[in-house]
Design an enzyme around this catalytic site. Structure first.
Site, PDB file in Angstrom:
ATOM      1  N   TYR A 283     128.548  -3.213  -6.400  1.00  0.00           N
ATOM      2  CA  TYR A 283     127.326  -2.562  -5.946  1.00  0.00           C
ATOM      3  C   TYR A 283     126.154  -3.537  -5.973  1.00  0.00           C
ATOM      4  O   TYR A 283     125.806  -4.089  -7.029  1.00  0.00           O
ATOM      5  CB  TYR A 283     127.007  -1.349  -6.813  1.00  0.00           C
ATOM      6  CG  TYR A 283     127.952  -0.180  -6.629  1.00  0.00           C
ATOM      7  CD1 TYR A 283     128.826  -0.116  -5.552  1.00  0.00           C
ATOM      8  CD2 TYR A 283     127.964   0.878  -7.531  1.00  0.00           C
ATOM      9  CE1 TYR A 283     129.690   0.955  -5.378  1.00  0.00           C
ATOM     10  CE2 TYR A 283     128.821   1.968  -7.360  1.00  0.00           C
ATOM     11  CZ  TYR A 283     129.678   1.988  -6.280  1.00  0.00           C
ATOM     12  OH  TYR A 283     130.532   3.054  -6.114  1.00  0.00           O
TER      13      TYR A 283
ATOM     14  N   SER B  21     129.748  10.662  -2.351  1.00  0.00           N
ATOM     15  CA  SER B  21     129.086  10.960  -1.073  1.00  0.00           C
ATOM     16  C   SER B  21     129.053  12.460  -0.788  1.00  0.00           C
ATOM     17  O   SER B  21     129.467  12.917   0.281  1.00  0.00           O
ATOM     18  CB  SER B  21     129.766  10.213   0.080  1.00  0.00           C
ATOM     19  OG  SER B  21     129.507   8.838   0.015  1.00  0.00           O
ATOM     20  N   PRO B  22     128.531  13.267  -1.715  1.00  0.00           N
ATOM     21  CA  PRO B  22     128.532  14.722  -1.526  1.00  0.00           C
ATOM     22  C   PRO B  22     127.595  15.223  -0.435  1.00  0.00           C
ATOM     23  O   PRO B  22     127.676  16.401  -0.062  1.00  0.00           O
ATOM     24  CB  PRO B  22     128.106  15.253  -2.900  1.00  0.00           C
ATOM     25  CG  PRO B  22     127.293  14.147  -3.487  1.00  0.00           C
ATOM     26  CD  PRO B  22     127.951  12.883  -3.015  1.00  0.00           C
TER      27      PRO B  22
ATOM     28  N   GLY C  78     130.803  14.030   7.585  1.00  0.00           N
ATOM     29  CA  GLY C  78     132.222  13.732   7.601  1.00  0.00           C
ATOM     30  C   GLY C  78     132.716  13.293   8.960  1.00  0.00           C
ATOM     31  O   GLY C  78     131.943  13.165   9.922  1.00  0.00           O
TER      32      GLY C  78
ATOM     33  N   PHE D   5     124.499  15.044   6.232  1.00  0.00           N
ATOM     34  CA  PHE D   5     124.725  16.208   7.088  1.00  0.00           C
ATOM     35  C   PHE D   5     123.498  17.105   7.152  1.00  0.00           C
ATOM     36  O   PHE D   5     123.387  17.949   8.032  1.00  0.00           O
ATOM     37  CB  PHE D   5     125.974  16.989   6.682  1.00  0.00           C
ATOM     38  CG  PHE D   5     125.952  17.609   5.306  1.00  0.00           C
ATOM     39  CD1 PHE D   5     125.195  18.730   5.022  1.00  0.00           C
ATOM     40  CD2 PHE D   5     126.739  17.080   4.290  1.00  0.00           C
ATOM     41  CE1 PHE D   5     125.202  19.309   3.774  1.00  0.00           C
ATOM     42  CE2 PHE D   5     126.762  17.660   3.028  1.00  0.00           C
ATOM     43  CZ  PHE D   5     125.984  18.781   2.768  1.00  0.00           C
TER      44      PHE D   5
END
Length: 307
Positions: free
Chosen positions: A52, A216-217, A221, A228
């Site tokens: 990261y 990545s909630p 997708g 989203f």
């Protein structure tokens, strides 16, 4: 903030983990504020990886955490290893041990609570992984172990050789990325959702007491870019999320996390925001609950159909 048991271990951690992938973009002072906010909101679990920010995220976290003067034992630090960006995956004993040593230096700590193997290595020699895990555990540099993005048979192969329980599998899962859910609903059917891309990971994890950490909630997708939220391809989902958020008096991010927490697999979502106000908003999710009907309503509004 509620706490959950992590896999087959003695670790008790916050229901939500803060992912540190983007901390390399912050100053040390900004990072201090992020960490302090997370802790004040009840988050005591921090998810790192050696890659990261090319290591800078761990470095900045380590510097900021030291300046805060918080007890090391009051938090749970997790890091990942195994990716050589753009070149290969590497689960060799040499790479695993060297990676951990470098992470410890950057984090300014003597140990990490958990080490995950980041992505499957096609050339894995599980005997080498076992040797690395034994050495790291014996030296006290790693307390528990797990995997990330692994399927059940890859985990079983590791379990044949390693001596430590594999307590975590970190996997992509959100309202718009649901292959683990889809496969479980579309049993013995011809729809695309019935294809076991992931080998029934949710059921496998529950049977083997492995904690799933959804990453990545909030991401779109099916290869779509961005969040989203407000995405033109997810108008119905956003409508339902916004209505539910208003009804329950929380931010829309809290609804997306509540959907994950409603699942009986007792997941621990990883949220990657570096915005203190958003951290506060997300943690409100533990103050609400979703009914079975609400959970399915959110799932279906993302474009899914029940068989």
């Amino acid at each position: 903030m509620n706490k959950i048991s992590i896999g087959q271990s003695e670790l008790m951690a916050s229901q939500i983990s803060l992912g540190i992938m983007r901390m390399n973009a912050l100053s040390v002072e900004e990072a201090k504020t992020v960490i302090e906010t997370a802790i004040s909101e009840g988050i005591d679990h921090f998810d790192h990886a050696d890659i990261y920010g090319k290591g800078a995220s761990e470095t900045i976290f380590g510097q900021a955490f030291k300046k805060l003067g918080i007890s090391r034992d009051s938090v749970i630090l997790q890091t990942k290893t195994g990716i050589v960006p753009g070149i290969m995956y590497d689960f060799s004993k040499e790479h695993i041990i060297q990676s951990v040593e470098e992470s410890l230096t950057r984090l300014q700590t003597d140990y990490v609570d958990t080490l995950l193997l980041h992505r499957p290595d096609a050339l894995i020699e599980p005997e080498e992984v076992a040797e690395a895990f034994d050495e790291l555990e014996k030296s006290g540099k790693v307390r528990t172990f797990g995997v990330s993005n692994h399927n059940p048979l890859q985990i079983e192969l590791l379990k044949k050789f390693v001596n430590q329980p594999l307590i975590i599998n970190q996997l992509q899962l959100s309202l718009t990325h649901t292959p683990m859910i889809d496969a479980g609903l579309n049993v013995n059917r011809t729809e695309a959702g019935s294809v076991l891309h992931e080998g029934q990971l949710i059921d496998y994890s529950r049977i083997n007491d492995m904690t799933i950490q959804p990453w990545s909630p909030f991401q779109s997708g099916n290869g779509k870019k961005g969040l989203f939220f407000d995405h033109p391809d997810y108008l119905e989902l956003n409508k339902v999320v916004n209505e539910m958020a208003k009804e329950k008096g929380v931010a829309r991010e809290a609804i997306a996390i509540a959907w994950l927490l409603r699942h009986p697999a007792k997941m621990q979502p990883i949220v990657g925001t570096m915005n203190p106000d958003r951290i506060k908003a997300i943690t409100k999710t533990t103050e609400i609950s979703l009914s079975r009907e609400e959970w399915y309503k959110l799932y279906l509004s993302g474009g899914k159909m029940l068989p």
